[in-house]
Design an enzyme around this catalytic site. Structure first.
Site: not given
Lengths: 498, 500, 98
Positions: B80, B179, B155
């Site tokens: 990420k 997330s 997210s």
């Protein structure tokens, strides 16, 4: 009557002092970068003190310990649970746009420091109460470019060096100090002096005001005599020498009293001290009103000092400066007044270290409080900031006692050392300053003087020793004062059969 | 689809250690798949082709020289874009960080590199991890590989999409309020949020410091546990890092046995407003756990009803402060016409560099921390947070783990909730209570919803620093469902266009 | 629950250093109001004698030893800066005095 005297007649000043002290830890407060002063710009930075995305702080144990020791030395209570908080505001010298500080849970609170001030009724003790002692981080250093003054106002742009960002900074805040009357400036100066000596004794900071490791903000308000409610206070920043502390308060008392006399109200504001004029000026009002949005710093965990640790630190505290001074004055044979002068000059440690090297207390005081304090005040420096060490002073004193330097030569050596020409021995060698006591070097000069003064020589040979001064004087003249007069006298008499 | 991309991390690890395949071959296979198919999924913001191959070569060299390598050495991973990797762009899905090259590795990345895990690139995310759909990325929205018209969750939607699209067997996300778990659930994979302090936050660009936690994504529970083990551990660079041994999550994932375990169903999470298909799969999982010998009972977490309000005060408050540093002075975007003051440059840079959701949250946080509102909002939220944590602590006196559906719905359509912040926030309803309490939780796939044939996740919550317990339950459910489905749920995902 | 006005949004934006366009203030006001109305729900909970929880770990006294570590290379940190001069970060003129 002076403006100041008139002001004091009508109003009672109420003082407050906020002092910032940079701790002399090896590494910064929340990262491992060095704290050394004077490094090249931005050489002592890392992700944490630059506030790079993703970086995190870890608290320096010595930073915490030093703050607690300062609190203990100032008779504060130490919190059993204390936290860092974020003080949020935007400023280019602050890498994270918040300052890691302490808010409602400081490490130390409610202490005091007693200071002595000479008044018309003799020496008086004033107690300055301490509100809190807390730990925070310093900001980066701005240099303003363009514009006429080098100041922020009118600059075209600014440059930032973050070497200083993250250096541990202890803030010591006093409670309002009332009832100092005309002595307000002196009490403030005595407080900062005493605090400086205390911090130096604790060995927690270099406490050098001109390098910014000790910085002062002064709060002041005036209360009309007889009134119970204090007036509006101003906060004056940039007060960065002992003399300035005194001057800033004096000038702010004068300014506020003139405003009040005119029927004006005092504006609660931040002002800036200006060294050149000795007065304060108004800061420009902020674009955004202050709203710091303090909240507990979630990247750091609480501090909960255990009692045993605090007791240990308390036991290991050095002697309080005032107690130490009383003891030393007795040991050294100084009067109270002499000792206080020395303390005000910041010379106690310097004299102590000079005495340790074998100099007599009276001589040590003579050099530091006399000769050297003259140099310091001329250069607007503190004694400790002069480029001469107690070892140098002790060496010079020893050379004088050995007859190798005259007082006059000693003063020249001191000047040269202060100029950075080397230590006393190096200076003497380089400048050829030693007293000429070597007989063989003097003999030609003496013989020449005798030849030049046949009448005087004849009289001495006859036993009229009192005229020897004529020949000694001539020798001293030709040797440029570098000869030892007593030695010359002895040799002249010897040469002339006396 | 290349066979190598079909394999789990454990399977790849086996092939690599046998020498039947090289790390370079494995890496190439995954890069090829990304380079040919990610244009339809858009899971990566940055693919590090050269860097990944170099890391793989290093692993092969070490193997050849008989140096000791870790079990996951040579296995590729999708990272990420909120964790720093030295020399590789890190944007956090924001324009304000465009072009920033971090000069340091996050501790998570350091741990990955030490384990020889090959980092393929940085994945898309909601800007600064604020969102539940990855549509708040300033660059582009990521699509759900199950249905390219749906969101991949958020997210960490880039990582969940990458793992479910077989671009990488492993992924890393961060979880502040759900997330990792919610994207795992809606893409039919496994995702875990470790105990707060279990994985170092050093180098994780902060959204909400007291809640952020990085964690693993994988297609199997065991893969997830193995990555968890690599990521976790004490870090002296993070003051909030726990100095305790990492719970033995790998062993727990392999147990496949829940006999005698006490499992609590959180009463408040379910019912009205929850998608039927989600509830159906959840109820079946409960029956499954019972049939495997677990004792299941309903348990109340009364203050969980306030988790949403609590979270949406605490997280924005911390974010408003954490995101202050993006001011155009030291790195990243600077908007300046040459005549502006520093203050104006900050104002304009932040206005232009941040997206709307980030700005909304910064303003909410600024409001909640302001004098006059602090006590009623921020301070009160921290107290309610304590009550939620207390409820959970009390529950764990009665049960070993708690369960709930991971998210109230399956993946929704792209664009459906972008103009309705509150609807978006509701996706986190079930994931928030463990986040606030700092306790570990994971999501495992439990089937497809009847209505839309999209994946549903089961959330398993364990007590603080007992992360192993959730892996035990997750591993057992997975094993049982695998038998039933004759494979993993993800194997039912439609092949992506061009890969058929 | 107080209504969030345009003016309040403008003030928040100023504090947060966001140069919001005038035209968007109403939209933000509407959205912030909905969110604030929803989060105000925390006020319904009785929290008498409850200690605020700021983090989950219960850790205290986490310190590092006072030893120096190597700093970053200056070239590396200045490389990402929007403007530099004389090895420093160059920033526009500053109006606020601190």
């Amino acid at each position: 009557m002076s403006t100041y005297d008139q002001a004091i007649k009508k109003y009672d000043p109420v003082l407050g002092l906020e002092t910032h002290v940079e701790l002399s830890t090896n590494s910064k407060m929340f990262c491992g970068c060095s704290t050394e002063f004077g490094a090249d710009p931005n050489k002592q930075t890392c992700p944490t003190c630059l506030g790079l995305p993703g970086s995190l702080p870890v608290a320096n144990a010595i930073g915490i310990e030093s703050t607690i020791r300062i609190g203990l030395a100032l008779n504060c209570s130490i919190a059993s649970y204390s936290r860092f908080a974020r003080k949020n505001y935007f400023y280019p010298d602050m890498p994270k746009d918040f300052q890691t500080s302490q808010y409602d849970e400081p490490l130390c609170s409610n202490g005091y420091l007693d200071v002595l001030v000479d008044t018309d009724e003799g020496t008086k003790t004033f107690r300055v109460e301490i509100e809190r002692v807390h730990l925070e981080e310093d900001t980066g250093k701005l240099t303003h470019a363009g514009g006429a003054t080098g100041r922020i106002h009118g600059a075209d742009y600014s440059l930032v060096d973050y070497n200083r960002a993250g250096i541990p900074l202890v803030e010591i805040v006093t409670k309002p100090v009332p009832d100092t009357g005309e002595y307000a400036p002196l009490v403030a100066k005595a407080y900062v002096t005493e605090l400086r000596d205390l911090l130096r004794g604790l060995n927690v900071s270099d406490v050098r005001m001109e390098e910014g490791s000790l910085r002062c903000d002064v709060n002041l308000s005036l209360t009309p005599k007889g009134s119970k409610t204090w007036g509006t206070r101003t906060e004056t920043k940039n007060v960065n020498s002992l003399r300035s502390v005194e001057r800033a308060i004096r000038s702010e008392i004068e300014r506020q009293s003139l405003e009040l006399d005119k029927g004006n109200k005092i504006k609660q504001e931040t002002r800036h001290f200006q060294e050149d004029t000795g007065t304060t000026r108004s800061g420009r009002s902020k674009v955004v009103a202050e709203e710091y949005r303090y909240f507990p710093e979630p990247d750091l965990v609480p501090i909960a000092p255990d009692k045993a640790w605090i007791e240990k630190l308390k036991k290991a505290l050095p002697e309080q400066p005032s107690i130490r001074r009383t003891r030393l004055a007795k040991e050294w044979g100084f009067t109270d007044l002499e000792m206080r002068d020395v303390a005000t000059l910041g010379g106690v440690d310097l004299i102590a270290q000079t005495i340790e090297q074998g100099t007599s207390p009276a001589s040590a005081r003579k050099w530091w409080a006399g000769e050297l304090s003259g140099h310091a005040s001329k250069a607007d420096l503190e004694l400790i900031d002069l480029k001469i060490t107690p070892t140098d002073v002790a060496r010079i004193d020893a050379l004088v006692n050995e007859g190798k330097l005259t007082d006059k030569l000693a003063r020249q050596v001191i000047e040269a050392v202060l100029n950075g020409e080397g230590n006393p021995d190096e200076v003497i060698k380089k400048r050829n300053l030693a007293v000429v006591s070597d007989d063989s070097a003097l003999i030609p000069a003496i013989e020449a003087a005798i030849a030049a003064n046949p009448d005087a020589a004849a009289k001495i040979r006859e036993g009229k020793v009192q005229v020897v001064g004529v020949i000694v004087g001539a020798v001293m003249k030709t040797t440029g004062g570098s000869a030892d007069a007593a030695k010359v006298r002895e040799l002249v008499l010897k040469t002339l059969g006396q | 689809m290349s066979d190598l991309t079909k394999l789990s991390a454990v399977e790849l690890s086996g092939e690599l250690s046998k020498g039947s395949v090289s790390a370079v071959e494995v890496t190439k296979a995954h890069l090829d798949r990304i380079n040919s198919l990610d244009k339809s999924v858009q899971s990566f913001l940055h693919v590090d082709n050269a860097g990944a191959l170099k890391q793989a070569e290093e692993v092969d060299k070490n193997r050849k020289e008989n140096k000791k390598v870790s079990a996951l050495a040579g296995v590729p991973l999708a990272l990420k874009d909120v964790l720093t990797q030295k020399g590789i762009p890190t944007t956090c899905g924001s324009k304000i960080l465009e072009g920033w090259i971090p000069p340091y590795d996050s501790t998570v990345v350091k741990n990955l590199k030490n384990a020889g895990i090959v980092i393929l690139g940085k994945t898309n995310m909601d800007e600064f991890a604020m969102g539940s759909s990855t549509e708040n990325s300033a660059y582009f929205p990521t699509k759900n590989p199950w249905d390219l018209t749906k969101i991949p969750g958020g997210s960490s939607g880039g990582s969940s999409a990458a793992v479910s699209a077989f671009f990488a067997p492993l992924g890393i996300g961060t979880d502040t309020g759900g997330s990792i778990r919610q994207p795992a659930a809606v893409t039919g994979i496994v995702g875990a949020k470790p105990s707060y302090g279990g994985v170092s936050r050093f180098g994780l660009v902060a959204f909400a410091s007291s809640l952020d936690q990085a964690g693993p994504f994988a297609r199997t529970v065991l893969d997830c546990a193995m990555l968890h083990e690599v990521m976790a551990g004490h870090d002296p660079l993070d003051s909030t890092s726990i100095n305790q041994p990492v719970p033995d999550v790998v062993k727990a994932a392999q147990l496949q046995d829940v006999k005698g375990m006490k499992i609590g169903i959180i009463k408040e999470l379910g019912g009205d407003g929850w998608q039927n298909g989600v509830l159906n799969r959840f109820n079946e999982s409960v029956e499954l756990l019972k049939s495997m010998g677990a004792q299941v009972k309903e348990i109340s977490i009364p203050h969980s009803l306030y988790a949403l309000a609590t979270y949406y005060l605490i997280a924005p408050s911390e974010a408003s402060s954490n995101l202050a540093r993006f001011d155009g002075m030291r790195y990243g975007l600077r908007v300046d016409d040459g005549n502006l003051s520093a203050e104006e440059v900050m104002n304009k840079t932040r206005e232009k560099g941040f997206g709307k959701e980030v700005k909304r949250r910064i303003m909410i946080g600024t409001y909640a921390l302001s004098s006059g509102y602090y006590d009623a909002y921020y301070a009160q939220a921290q107290k309610v947070r304590a009550l939620i944590a207390q409820d959970l602590t009390n529950a764990f006196k009665e049960v070993d783990v708690l369960i709930s559906p991971t998210s109230p719905t399956t993946a929704w359509g792209l664009g459906e909730r972008v103009n309705d912040p509150m609807a978006m926030y509701l996706a986190d309803l079930a994931t928030l209570p463990p986040s606030l309490a700092g306790i570990p939780a994971m999501s495992v796939p439990i089937g497809l919803a009847d209505e839309d044939k999209l994946p549903v996740g089961l959330q398993i919550i364990a007590p603080f620093m007992n992360d192993d317990r959730m892996y035990r339950v997750g591993g057992a459910i997975e094993a049982s469902l695998k038998t039933k489905w004759n494979g993993l749920l993800i194997d039912q995902a439609p092949a992506l266009g061009g890969a058929k | 629950m107080s209504r969030i006005t345009r003016e309040e949004v403008a003030k928040l934006a100023e504090l947060a250093r966001l140069d919001l366009p005038e035209s968007e203030l109403d939209e933000y006001a509407k959205q912030l109001e909905i969110i604030l109305e929803s989060v105000a729900k925390v006020g319904e909970v009785s929290t008498k004698d409850v200690k605020p929880m700021s983090h989950a770990t219960g850790l205290v006294n986490v310190f590092r030893e006072d030893v120096t570590k190597e700093s970053l290379s200056r070239d590396e940190i200045l490389r990402s800066a929007p403007a530099t001069e004389d090895d420093r970060f160059r920033v526009p003129r500053i109006l606020d005095e601190e």
